[in-house]
Design a protein around this motif. Structure first.
Motif, PDB file in Angstrom:
ATOM      1  N   ASP A  14       2.575   0.219   6.466  1.00 47.84           N
ATOM      2  CA  ASP A  14       2.214  -1.138   6.086  1.00 47.84           C
ATOM      3  C   ASP A  14       1.310  -1.804   7.123  1.00 47.84           C
ATOM      4  OD1 ASP A  14       2.890  -2.933   3.816  1.00 47.84           O
ATOM      5  OD2 ASP A  14       3.460  -4.304   5.430  1.00 47.84           O
ATOM      6  N   ARG A  15       1.357  -1.324   8.350  1.00 48.60           N
ATOM      7  CA  ARG A  15       0.500  -1.880   9.402  1.00 48.60           C
ATOM      8  C   ARG A  15      -0.926  -1.327   9.342  1.00 48.60           C
ATOM      9  NH1 ARG A  15       5.325  -1.197  12.491  1.00 48.60           N
ATOM     10  NH2 ARG A  15       4.548   0.694  13.512  1.00 48.60           N
ATOM     11  N   HIS A  16      -1.148  -0.337   8.485  1.00 52.48           N
ATOM     12  CA  HIS A  16      -2.474   0.270   8.360  1.00 52.48           C
ATOM     13  C   HIS A  16      -3.092  -0.167   7.032  1.00 52.48           C
ATOM     14  CE1 HIS A  16      -0.551   2.733  11.440  1.00 52.48           C
ATOM     15  NE2 HIS A  16      -1.768   2.977  11.864  1.00 52.48           N
ATOM     16  N   PRO A  17      -4.184  -0.915   7.079  1.00 55.22           N
ATOM     17  CA  PRO A  17      -4.748  -1.499   5.853  1.00 55.22           C
ATOM     18  C   PRO A  17      -5.291  -0.442   4.898  1.00 55.22           C
ATOM     19  CG  PRO A  17      -6.243  -1.795   7.705  1.00 55.22           C
ATOM     20  CD  PRO A  17      -4.968  -1.247   8.276  1.00 55.22           C
ATOM     21  N   GLY A  18      -5.510  -0.880   3.671  1.00 48.39           N
ATOM     22  CA  GLY A  18      -6.082  -0.003   2.666  1.00 48.39           C
ATOM     23  C   GLY A  18      -5.033   0.827   1.951  1.00 48.39           C
ATOM     24  N   PRO A  19      -5.366   2.074   1.611  1.00 46.22           N
ATOM     25  CA  PRO A  19      -4.431   2.919   0.858  1.00 46.22           C
ATOM     26  C   PRO A  19      -3.051   3.095   1.508  1.00 46.22           C
ATOM     27  CG  PRO A  19      -6.621   3.856   0.767  1.00 46.22           C
ATOM     28  CD  PRO A  19      -6.699   2.706   1.741  1.00 46.22           C
ATOM     29  N   PRO A  20      -2.942   3.232   2.851  1.00 46.61           N
ATOM     30  CA  PRO A  20      -1.578   3.383   3.399  1.00 46.61           C
ATOM     31  C   PRO A  20      -0.670   2.205   3.056  1.00 46.61           C
ATOM     32  CG  PRO A  20      -3.171   4.080   5.029  1.00 46.61           C
ATOM     33  CD  PRO A  20      -3.961   3.439   3.908  1.00 46.61           C
ATOM     34  N   ARG A  21      -1.186   0.984   3.227  1.00 52.20           N
ATOM     35  CA  ARG A  21      -0.366  -0.200   2.943  1.00 52.20           C
ATOM     36  C   ARG A  21       0.005  -0.275   1.462  1.00 52.20           C
ATOM     37  NH1 ARG A  21      -3.026  -5.136   5.375  1.00 52.20           N
ATOM     38  NH2 ARG A  21      -2.051  -4.228   7.239  1.00 52.20           N
ATOM     39  N   LEU A  22      -0.972  -0.072   0.585  1.00 57.27           N
ATOM     40  CA  LEU A  22      -0.683  -0.140  -0.846  1.00 57.27           C
ATOM     41  C   LEU A  22       0.277   0.959  -1.253  1.00 57.27           C
ATOM     42  CD1 LEU A  22      -1.089  -1.296  -3.650  1.00 57.27           C
ATOM     43  CD2 LEU A  22      -3.184   0.095  -3.854  1.00 57.27           C
ATOM     44  N   THR A  23       0.055   2.175  -0.757  1.00 53.16           N
ATOM     45  CA  THR A  23       0.929   3.286  -1.120  1.00 53.16           C
ATOM     46  C   THR A  23       2.349   3.045  -0.640  1.00 53.16           C
ATOM     47  OG1 THR A  23      -0.905   4.863  -1.091  1.00 53.16           O
ATOM     48  CG2 THR A  23       1.315   5.774  -0.874  1.00 53.16           C
ATOM     49  N   ALA A  24       2.515   2.517   0.565  1.00 49.44           N
ATOM     50  CA  ALA A  24       3.851   2.224   1.082  1.00 49.44           C
ATOM     51  C   ALA A  24       4.591   1.288   0.138  1.00 49.44           C
ATOM     52  CB  ALA A  24       3.761   1.613   2.472  1.00 49.44           C
ATOM     53  N   ARG A  25       3.901   0.283  -0.344  1.00 49.34           N
ATOM     54  CA  ARG A  25       4.549  -0.706  -1.208  1.00 49.34           C
ATOM     55  C   ARG A  25       4.827  -0.147  -2.601  1.00 49.34           C
ATOM     56  NH1 ARG A  25       1.832  -6.376   1.075  1.00 49.34           N
ATOM     57  NH2 ARG A  25       2.244  -5.841   3.252  1.00 49.34           N
ATOM     58  N   LEU A  26       3.944   0.722  -3.074  1.00 46.66           N
ATOM     59  CA  LEU A  26       4.198   1.368  -4.362  1.00 46.66           C
ATOM     60  C   LEU A  26       5.352   2.361  -4.265  1.00 46.66           C
ATOM     61  CD1 LEU A  26       0.519   1.968  -5.513  1.00 46.66           C
ATOM     62  CD2 LEU A  26       2.143   0.334  -6.500  1.00 46.66           C
ATOM     63  N   VAL A  27       5.436   3.089  -3.154  1.00 46.99           N
ATOM     64  CA  VAL A  27       6.545   4.030  -2.972  1.00 46.99           C
ATOM     65  C   VAL A  27       7.867   3.270  -2.839  1.00 46.99           C
ATOM     66  CG1 VAL A  27       7.534   5.731  -1.383  1.00 46.99           C
ATOM     67  CG2 VAL A  27       5.136   5.886  -2.039  1.00 46.99           C
ATOM     68  N   ALA A  28       7.843   2.129  -2.178  1.00 48.75           N
ATOM     69  CA  ALA A  28       9.051   1.301  -2.117  1.00 48.75           C
ATOM     70  C   ALA A  28       9.496   0.905  -3.522  1.00 48.75           C
ATOM     71  CB  ALA A  28       8.797   0.058  -1.268  1.00 48.75           C
ATOM     72  N   LEU A  29       8.530   0.598  -4.390  1.00 55.67           N
ATOM     73  CA  LEU A  29       8.867   0.240  -5.772  1.00 55.67           C
ATOM     74  C   LEU A  29       9.434   1.427  -6.534  1.00 55.67           C
ATOM     75  CD1 LEU A  29       8.873  -1.568  -8.286  1.00 55.67           C
ATOM     76  CD2 LEU A  29       6.468  -0.917  -8.642  1.00 55.67           C
ATOM     77  N   THR A  30       8.775   2.593  -6.474  1.00 55.37           N
ATOM     78  CA  THR A  30       9.263   3.733  -7.255  1.00 55.37           C
ATOM     79  C   THR A  30      10.659   4.144  -6.819  1.00 55.37           C
ATOM     80  OG1 THR A  30       8.164   5.358  -5.808  1.00 55.37           O
ATOM     81  CG2 THR A  30       6.946   4.585  -7.737  1.00 55.37           C
ATOM     82  N   SER A  31      10.921   4.100  -5.530  1.00 53.76           N
ATOM     83  CA  SER A  31      12.257   4.452  -5.049  1.00 53.76           C
ATOM     84  C   SER A  31      13.293   3.439  -5.535  1.00 53.76           C
ATOM     85  CB  SER A  31      12.263   4.529  -3.526  1.00 53.76           C
ATOM     86  OG  SER A  31      13.508   4.979  -3.053  1.00 53.76           O
ATOM     87  N   THR A  32      12.915   2.166  -5.555  1.00 48.01           N
ATOM     88  CA  THR A  32      13.823   1.122  -6.038  1.00 48.01           C
ATOM     89  C   THR A  32      14.110   1.301  -7.533  1.00 48.01           C
ATOM     90  OG1 THR A  32      13.016  -0.443  -4.376  1.00 48.01           O
ATOM     91  CG2 THR A  32      14.146  -1.372  -6.289  1.00 48.01           C
ATOM     92  N   LEU A  33      13.082   1.578  -8.317  1.00 48.11           N
ATOM     93  CA  LEU A  33      13.287   1.795  -9.753  1.00 48.11           C
ATOM     94  C   LEU A  33      14.198   2.992  -9.998  1.00 48.11           C
ATOM     95  CD1 LEU A  33       9.676   1.173 -11.118  1.00 48.11           C
ATOM     96  CD2 LEU A  33      11.630  -0.393 -11.218  1.00 48.11           C
ATOM     97  N   ASP A  34      13.979   4.078  -9.266  1.00 47.11           N
ATOM     98  CA  ASP A  34      14.835   5.251  -9.425  1.00 47.11           C
ATOM     99  C   ASP A  34      16.286   4.936  -9.054  1.00 47.11           C
ATOM    100  OD1 ASP A  34      12.860   6.964 -10.325  1.00 47.11           O
ATOM    101  OD2 ASP A  34      12.307   7.623  -8.311  1.00 47.11           O
ATOM    102  N   ARG A  35      16.447   4.133  -8.039  1.00 44.51           N
ATOM    103  CA  ARG A  35      17.801   3.815  -7.575  1.00 44.51           C
ATOM    104  C   ARG A  35      18.604   3.056  -8.631  1.00 44.51           C
ATOM    105  NH1 ARG A  35      19.528  -0.287  -2.713  1.00 44.51           N
ATOM    106  NH2 ARG A  35      21.742   0.181  -2.734  1.00 44.51           N
ATOM    107  N   TYR A  36      17.938   2.171  -9.368  1.00 45.78           N
ATOM    108  CA  TYR A  36      18.644   1.335 -10.343  1.00 45.78           C
ATOM    109  C   TYR A  36      18.570   1.886 -11.770  1.00 45.78           C
ATOM    110  CZ  TYR A  36      19.185  -2.387  -6.890  1.00 45.78           C
ATOM    111  OH  TYR A  36      19.542  -3.125  -5.776  1.00 45.78           O
ATOM    112  N   SER A  37      17.895   2.989 -11.970  1.00 46.00           N
ATOM    113  CA  SER A  37      17.595   3.442 -13.332  1.00 46.00           C
ATOM    114  C   SER A  37      18.829   3.780 -14.151  1.00 46.00           C
ATOM    115  CB  SER A  37      16.656   4.651 -13.294  1.00 46.00           C
ATOM    116  OG  SER A  37      17.300   5.754 -12.679  1.00 46.00           O
ATOM    117  N   GLU A  38      19.910   4.220 -13.495  1.00 42.88           N
ATOM    118  CA  GLU A  38      21.106   4.639 -14.235  1.00 42.88           C
ATOM    119  C   GLU A  38      22.187   3.561 -14.296  1.00 42.88           C
ATOM    120  OE1 GLU A  38      22.343   8.332 -12.523  1.00 42.88           O
ATOM    121  OE2 GLU A  38      20.685   9.453 -13.393  1.00 42.88           O
ATOM    122  N   ASP A  39      21.921   2.394 -13.728  1.00 43.89           N
ATOM    123  CA  ASP A  39      22.900   1.322 -13.777  1.00 43.89           C
ATOM    124  C   ASP A  39      23.018   0.798 -15.212  1.00 43.89           C
ATOM    125  OD1 ASP A  39      23.428  -1.846 -13.618  1.00 43.89           O
ATOM    126  OD2 ASP A  39      24.444  -0.843 -11.952  1.00 43.89           O
TER     127      ASP A  39
END
Length: 219
Positions: free
Chosen positions: A96-121
């Motif tokens: 997240d401290r590195h601008p451009g694709p690293p920052r965006l990818t970090a935030r998208l990966v945080a989202l995908t992991s969160t969605l997977d975590r709650y998907s079976e609730d």
């Protein structure tokens, strides 16, 4: 990036539930991907300069959606970076401290992991089912979600985001992510009887929507 999504993510990024990284398994030849060993060693001993560290961050960002398909040596190098930084949450903070694709990818990966975590609730699935029965899907989610609303619904969004990242379409992934966070947040807000899990997910979606929107604007 907001601390709340990161604190909820701890322990889930590199050890996600089975089936969560289908693009990596289905589309990637494992031996083609990996981090440069010398660059990783210099990073962990503190001799990598700022420009080289930015490039390493870009390489790590490219690998995150594909980590299930890495060879043992590739995973070992990625884990060396993670351990040097102090864990998975710190890895995302570093990206997240590195601008451009690293920052965006970090935030998208945080989202995908969160969605997977709650998907079976069960309460989350019911909230999504209820909203889907009342309102049409956002255009961005058409063709992404399976016909039935079940434990695969949120995982289908994760799958498509990861696929877009693999295909080097980060801004397409961001558009889908923003539509998905809005949709899931709306489902949580309108749930007939919101459980603690549903409320928590809605809160996380609000944080992640803001994070991804800010990062996408600067890619």
């Amino acid at each position: 990036m907001h601390d709340k999504p990161l604190s909820e993510l701890a322990g889930h990024l590199l050890n996600r539930r089975a089936g969560a990284s289908r693009p990596a398994r289905h589309h990637v030849a494992p031996d083609r991907f990996g981090l440069d060993e010398e660059k990783v060693l210099r990073f962990t001993d503190g001799t990598l300069d700022a420009a080289e560290e930015q490039r390493l961050a870009e390489e790590v960002a490219e690998l995150l959606p594909l980590n299930w398909s890495l060879t043992y040596r590739g995973k070992e190098r990625l884990h060396a970076v993670v351990e040097h930084l102090g864990g998975e949450s710190e890895l995302l903070r570093w990206l997240d401290r590195h601008p451009g694709p690293p920052r965006l990818t970090a935030r998208l990966v945080a989202l995908t992991s969160t969605l997977d975590r709650y998907s079976e609730d069960a309460d989350v699935v019911e909230a999504l089912r209820s909203l889907r029965a009342e309102s049409p899907l956002p255009a961005e989610l058409e063709g992404v979600l399976p016909p039935d609303t079940d434990a695969e619904t949120l995982s289908a969004v994760s799958y498509r985001i990861e696929e877009l990242l693999f295909e080097r379409h980060p801004q397409g992934a961001a558009r889908l992510a923003l539509a998905a966070t809005d949709w899931v947040r709306d489902a949580a807000r309108r749930a007939p009887s919101a459980s603690a899990q549903v409320g928590e997910l809605g809160d996380l979606m609000a944080h992640l929507h803001q994070d991804i929107s800010e990062a996408d604007a600067k890619v």
